[in-house]
Scaffold this motif. Structure first.
Motif, PDB file in Angstrom:
ATOM      1  N   GLU A 163      27.244 -23.811  -7.223  1.00 17.59           N
ATOM      2  CA  GLU A 163      25.908 -24.343  -7.455  1.00 17.59           C
ATOM      3  C   GLU A 163      25.835 -25.787  -6.990  1.00 17.59           C
ATOM      4  N   LYS A 164      24.647 -26.319  -7.038  1.00 17.11           N
ATOM      5  CA  LYS A 164      24.444 -27.717  -6.660  1.00 17.11           C
ATOM      6  C   LYS A 164      25.370 -28.614  -7.478  1.00 17.11           C
ATOM      7  N   GLY A 165      26.067 -29.497  -6.776  1.00 18.58           N
ATOM      8  CA  GLY A 165      26.999 -30.400  -7.429  1.00 18.58           C
ATOM      9  C   GLY A 165      28.438 -29.933  -7.414  1.00 18.58           C
ATOM     10  N   ASP A 166      28.673 -28.642  -7.152  1.00 13.23           N
ATOM     11  CA  ASP A 166      30.043 -28.160  -7.027  1.00 13.23           C
ATOM     12  C   ASP A 166      30.671 -28.695  -5.735  1.00 13.23           C
ATOM     13  N   VAL A 167      31.985 -28.502  -5.578  1.00 10.31           N
ATOM     14  CA  VAL A 167      32.730 -29.152  -4.501  1.00 10.31           C
ATOM     15  C   VAL A 167      33.585 -28.126  -3.769  1.00 10.31           C
ATOM     16  N   VAL A 168      33.613 -28.227  -2.441  1.00  3.95           N
ATOM     17  CA  VAL A 168      34.539 -27.448  -1.615  1.00  3.95           C
ATOM     18  C   VAL A 168      35.401 -28.415  -0.823  1.00  3.95           C
ATOM     19  N   LEU A 169      36.725 -28.309  -0.998  1.00  4.72           N
ATOM     20  CA  LEU A 169      37.679 -29.139  -0.271  1.00  4.72           C
ATOM     21  C   LEU A 169      38.276 -28.308   0.863  1.00  4.72           C
ATOM     22  N   PHE A 170      38.109 -28.768   2.092  1.00  5.33           N
ATOM     23  CA  PHE A 170      38.673 -28.081   3.258  1.00  5.33           C
ATOM     24  C   PHE A 170      40.069 -28.644   3.502  1.00  5.33           C
ATOM     25  N   SER A 171      41.078 -28.017   2.876  1.00  2.00           N
ATOM     26  CA  SER A 171      42.463 -28.471   3.000  1.00  2.00           C
ATOM     27  C   SER A 171      43.136 -27.717   4.157  1.00  2.00           C
ATOM     28  N   SER A 172      42.561 -27.857   5.337  1.00  2.00           N
ATOM     29  CA  SER A 172      43.059 -27.189   6.539  1.00  2.00           C
ATOM     30  C   SER A 172      42.454 -27.880   7.742  1.00  2.00           C
ATOM     31  N   ARG A 173      43.138 -27.779   8.869  1.00  2.00           N
ATOM     32  CA  ARG A 173      42.593 -28.377  10.077  1.00  2.00           C
ATOM     33  C   ARG A 173      41.645 -27.402  10.747  1.00  2.00           C
ATOM     34  N   GLN A 174      40.759 -27.934  11.545  1.00  2.00           N
ATOM     35  CA  GLN A 174      39.794 -27.128  12.278  1.00  2.00           C
ATOM     36  C   GLN A 174      40.440 -26.673  13.580  1.00  2.00           C
ATOM     37  N   ILE A 175      40.747 -25.384  13.685  1.00  2.00           N
ATOM     38  CA  ILE A 175      41.371 -24.862  14.901  1.00  2.00           C
ATOM     39  C   ILE A 175      40.351 -24.916  16.033  1.00  2.00           C
ATOM     40  N   PRO A 176      40.738 -25.464  17.213  1.00  2.00           N
ATOM     41  CA  PRO A 176      39.797 -25.522  18.344  1.00  2.00           C
ATOM     42  C   PRO A 176      39.219 -24.146  18.656  1.00  2.00           C
ATOM     43  N   GLY A 177      37.895 -24.112  18.836  1.00  2.00           N
ATOM     44  CA  GLY A 177      37.194 -22.852  19.065  1.00  2.00           C
ATOM     45  C   GLY A 177      36.468 -22.342  17.842  1.00  2.00           C
ATOM     46  N   ASN A 178      36.851 -22.862  16.663  1.00  2.00           N
ATOM     47  CA  ASN A 178      36.227 -22.412  15.416  1.00  2.00           C
ATOM     48  C   ASN A 178      35.167 -23.375  14.900  1.00  2.00           C
ATOM     49  N   GLU A 179      34.820 -24.382  15.697  1.00  2.00           N
ATOM     50  CA  GLU A 179      33.888 -25.400  15.218  1.00  2.00           C
ATOM     51  C   GLU A 179      32.533 -24.821  14.810  1.00  2.00           C
ATOM     52  N   ILE A 180      32.028 -23.883  15.583  1.00  2.00           N
ATOM     53  CA  ILE A 180      30.692 -23.341  15.300  1.00  2.00           C
ATOM     54  C   ILE A 180      30.687 -22.517  14.013  1.00  2.00           C
ATOM     55  N   PRO A 181      31.585 -21.528  13.843  1.00  2.00           N
ATOM     56  CA  PRO A 181      31.549 -20.771  12.568  1.00  2.00           C
ATOM     57  C   PRO A 181      31.863 -21.634  11.354  1.00  2.00           C
ATOM     58  N   ILE A 182      32.766 -22.623  11.497  1.00  2.00           N
ATOM     59  CA  ILE A 182      33.041 -23.513  10.367  1.00  2.00           C
ATOM     60  C   ILE A 182      31.802 -24.325  10.034  1.00  2.00           C
ATOM     61  N   GLY A 183      31.146 -24.862  11.057  1.00  2.00           N
ATOM     62  CA  GLY A 183      29.924 -25.632  10.846  1.00  2.00           C
ATOM     63  C   GLY A 183      28.829 -24.813  10.195  1.00  2.00           C
ATOM     64  N   ARG A 184      28.754 -23.546  10.564  1.00  2.00           N
ATOM     65  CA  ARG A 184      27.726 -22.672   9.990  1.00  2.00           C
ATOM     66  C   ARG A 184      27.938 -22.533   8.480  1.00  2.00           C
ATOM     67  N   ILE A 185      29.192 -22.327   8.067  1.00  2.00           N
ATOM     68  CA  ILE A 185      29.487 -22.192   6.636  1.00  2.00           C
ATOM     69  C   ILE A 185      29.239 -23.511   5.916  1.00  2.00           C
ATOM     70  N   GLN A 186      29.686 -24.612   6.507  1.00  2.00           N
ATOM     71  CA  GLN A 186      29.484 -25.907   5.871  1.00  2.00           C
ATOM     72  C   GLN A 186      28.001 -26.230   5.717  1.00  2.00           C
ATOM     73  N   ASN A 187      27.199 -25.851   6.684  1.00  2.00           N
ATOM     74  CA  ASN A 187      25.752 -26.090   6.575  1.00  2.00           C
ATOM     75  C   ASN A 187      25.137 -25.256   5.457  1.00  2.00           C
ATOM     76  N   ARG A 188      25.588 -24.025   5.299  1.00  2.00           N
ATOM     77  CA  ARG A 188      25.073 -23.196   4.202  1.00  2.00           C
ATOM     78  C   ARG A 188      25.436 -23.813   2.850  1.00  2.00           C
ATOM     79  N   LEU A 189      26.676 -24.269   2.750  1.00  2.00           N
ATOM     80  CA  LEU A 189      27.099 -24.895   1.498  1.00  2.00           C
ATOM     81  C   LEU A 189      26.297 -26.162   1.224  1.00  2.00           C
ATOM     82  N   ALA A 190      26.133 -26.972   2.258  1.00  2.00           N
ATOM     83  CA  ALA A 190      25.377 -28.227   2.097  1.00  2.00           C
ATOM     84  C   ALA A 190      23.940 -27.954   1.698  1.00  2.00           C
TER      85      ALA A 190
END
Length: 541
Positions: free
Chosen positions: A320-347
């Motif tokens: 819910e609003k105010g909760d936190v997601v920590l991305f404890s992993s590196r962004q593998i090249p080529g995955n920027e778009i799907p990662i960004g899509r998920i992060q935008n949904r969370l935001a």
């Protein structure tokens, strides 16, 4: 090519890309394979999840292949095993943690009883034909990351696998500087070395630093539900998160089948023994928000993984609003778009996102320049062979090694035959080193006609033309941007095809097919600006 009285190296995968590692050593008529990995399909392979190295060369030499030694259990080093081990028909060698994960893959494929899997549970040398092999533990982002010290009649090879330096590894005990120096003192002919992070001016960092960073980050989010996404295979990170949960008074919940599998395998091998008792999803959702720490898969944007479903609101775990997601992993090249899509949904849902750019919550499992320079100094090899990288990574490591005083650096890429000894080391030939794709249930050439056609269809769409015995024409189209004009396009394309068929020789079937194809394609180009693939079915016989 059968190696003679010489020592030969050949990469079939992993030299020219990051992933899909397959390396061969040849000596006295025999071959030894190190790792058998895969990579994941990108946009250039529509509809494909897995990509493999083409093993045609060594399949043709299988009577001279003695075995496959696996350095560690990441997918880019073991992922192709269940698809090719049975055909290659040689024993697999692995340390216990890697062996358990490989055995699970073989069992799932129904071939476990057909494969000889030899577990090496100590650090003593074992012999495979003219090769003596010893595992040398090094730090990496998985349990039991290992280098290989390969003894041959022509000198010793230090094959790093994936590695880094870590003074606080959390899991396992990597070789010390003194132990590596002792190996160097006994002589190293060639260092075959990971190139992934050669452009990083700083060392990769320690898992101990990540522990302190995650502890600090979780502590500062009091009153909030915290979810951490990380690579499931990173057993040290799982141990860290268990310790963080205990220190912050939170229950631990895991979401993702791969996490469950890694935890079971790790505990069976003596790791994660003091992991806090896990709570299931239902219990986690009933706990006060600041009394649960969730670990979830999906930090690379995988659409079916837990994090993607959580972001979409279709998973039992709710943020819910105010909760936190920590991305404890590196962004593998080529995955920027799907990662960004998920992060935008969370935001959009008001969830706070923290990545390793904002906080010390992740370190790489590969060596930066200071770590490479330290290893060069300890081992003092006569030859450096960069692997595990794109061309730019490997060429840069070759330059770095020469600048550090290594006498010879051999740049090579997939398919190059490189003689390491005797005489002057260097490339002396090439073998086929293509790619294969798992397309549905079929392993097919990545450069085959099916994949080429799928790319063309993806870019330009497809038009179907059917002509019956009475000369009636039907037109269908998929993937053309003609939503509003589709009916008009079909009418005009039909008239064009009928006219073209009227001008073609009725007795010449091929000419009629080509006339219909060209007419339909020109109509599509006129209406849409696209050049679709056109399939013509003549039903006149």
């Amino acid at each position: 090519m059968i190696p003679g009285n010489e020592l030969v190296f050949c990469a079939l995968g992993g030299s020219g890309e990051i992933g899909m590692n397959v390396n061969l050593y040849g000596c006295q008529g025999k071959w030894l394979m190190v790792d058998l990995g895969m990579t994941f399909g990108m946009n250039e392979y529509p509809g494909v999840d897995l990509v493999f190295a083409d093993l045609e060369f060594i399949e043709n030499e299988r009577e001279n292949l003695l075995g496959i030694v696996l350095t560690h259990a990441h997918e880019d080093h073991i992922g192709a095993v269940p698809y090719f081990a049975q055909d290659l028909g040689v024993p697999l060698y692995a340390t216990p943690f890697t062996a358990k994960l490989v055995a699970a893959k073989l069992e799932e494929a129904g071939i476990l009883d057909d494969i000889e899997l030899i577990v090496i549970d100590d650090l003593e040398s074992f012999h495979i034909g003219p090769f003596g092999v010893r595992y040398v533990p090094l730090a990496h982002s998985i349990a039991e990351g290992n280098a290989l010290l390969i003894e041959t009649p022509y000198g010793r090879i230090f094959h790093t696998g994936d590695w880094k330096l870590d003074d606080e590894p959390q899991i396992g005990t990597p070789a010390t500087a003194d132990e590596l120096t002792a190996i160097g003192d006994e002589g190293v002919l060639a260092l075959v070395c990971d190139s992934t992070n050669v452009f990083n001016e700083n060392a990769s960092g320690s898992e101990g630093e990540v522990y302190r960073g995650l502890l600090k980050e979780v502590r500062r989010h009091k009153g909030r539900r915290v979810l951490v996404t990380t690579f499931a295979s990173n057993v040290a990170r799982l141990q860290t998160l268990g310790d963080v949960a205990r220190k912050t008074g939170r229950k631990l919940c895991v979401a993702g089948r791969s996490l469950d599998r890694i935890i079971r395998t790790g505990q069976a091998c003596g790791y994660l023994k003091d992991l806090p008792e896990l709570v299931d999803v239902d219990e986690a959702m009933d706990l006060p928000r600041d009394e649960v720490l969730i670990i979830a898969t999906g930090g690379q944007g995988e659409p079916r993984a837990a994090l993607a479903r959580i972001a979409e609101g279709t998973h039992p775990i709710k943020l819910e609003k105010g909760d936190v997601v920590l991305f404890s992993s590196r962004q593998i090249p080529g995955n920027e778009i799907p990662i960004g899509r998920i992060q935008n949904r969370l935001a959009e849902a008001g969830v706070l996102i923290v990545t390793d750019r904002q906080s010390m919550i992740h370190v790489s499992g590969h060596p930066g320049r200071p770590e490479l320079e330290a290893l060069y100094g300890w081992l003092r090899p006569r030859i450096l062979v960069p692997v595990h990288g794109e061309i730019r990574h490997m060429q840069e490591q070759a330059r770095l090694g020469l600048s550090c005083g290594i006498p010879k650096a051999l740049f090579q890429k997939n398919g190059d035959l490189v003689r390491l000894a005797p005489d002057h080391p260097g490339k002396f030939g090439e073998v086929r080193a293509g790619r294969l794709v798992l397309d549905g249930d079929i392993i097919a050439p990545a450069d085959g006609e099916a994949m080429a056609m799928r790319r063309r269809i993806a870019y330009n769409g497809v038009v179907s033309v059917a002509v019956d015995r009475k000369g009636h024409v039907e037109i269908g189209a998929l993937g053309l941007p003609l939503d509003e004009d589709y009916a008009q396009f079909v009418d005009e394309a039909r008239r064009d095809v009928v006219e073209a068929l009227g001008k073609a020789k009725k007795a010449d079937r091929d000419a009629r097919v080509e006339a219909a194809r060209l007419a339909a394609r020109r109509a599509a180009l006129r209406w849409s600006g696209k050049k679709p693939q056109v399939q013509v079915l003549l039903l006149e016989d």
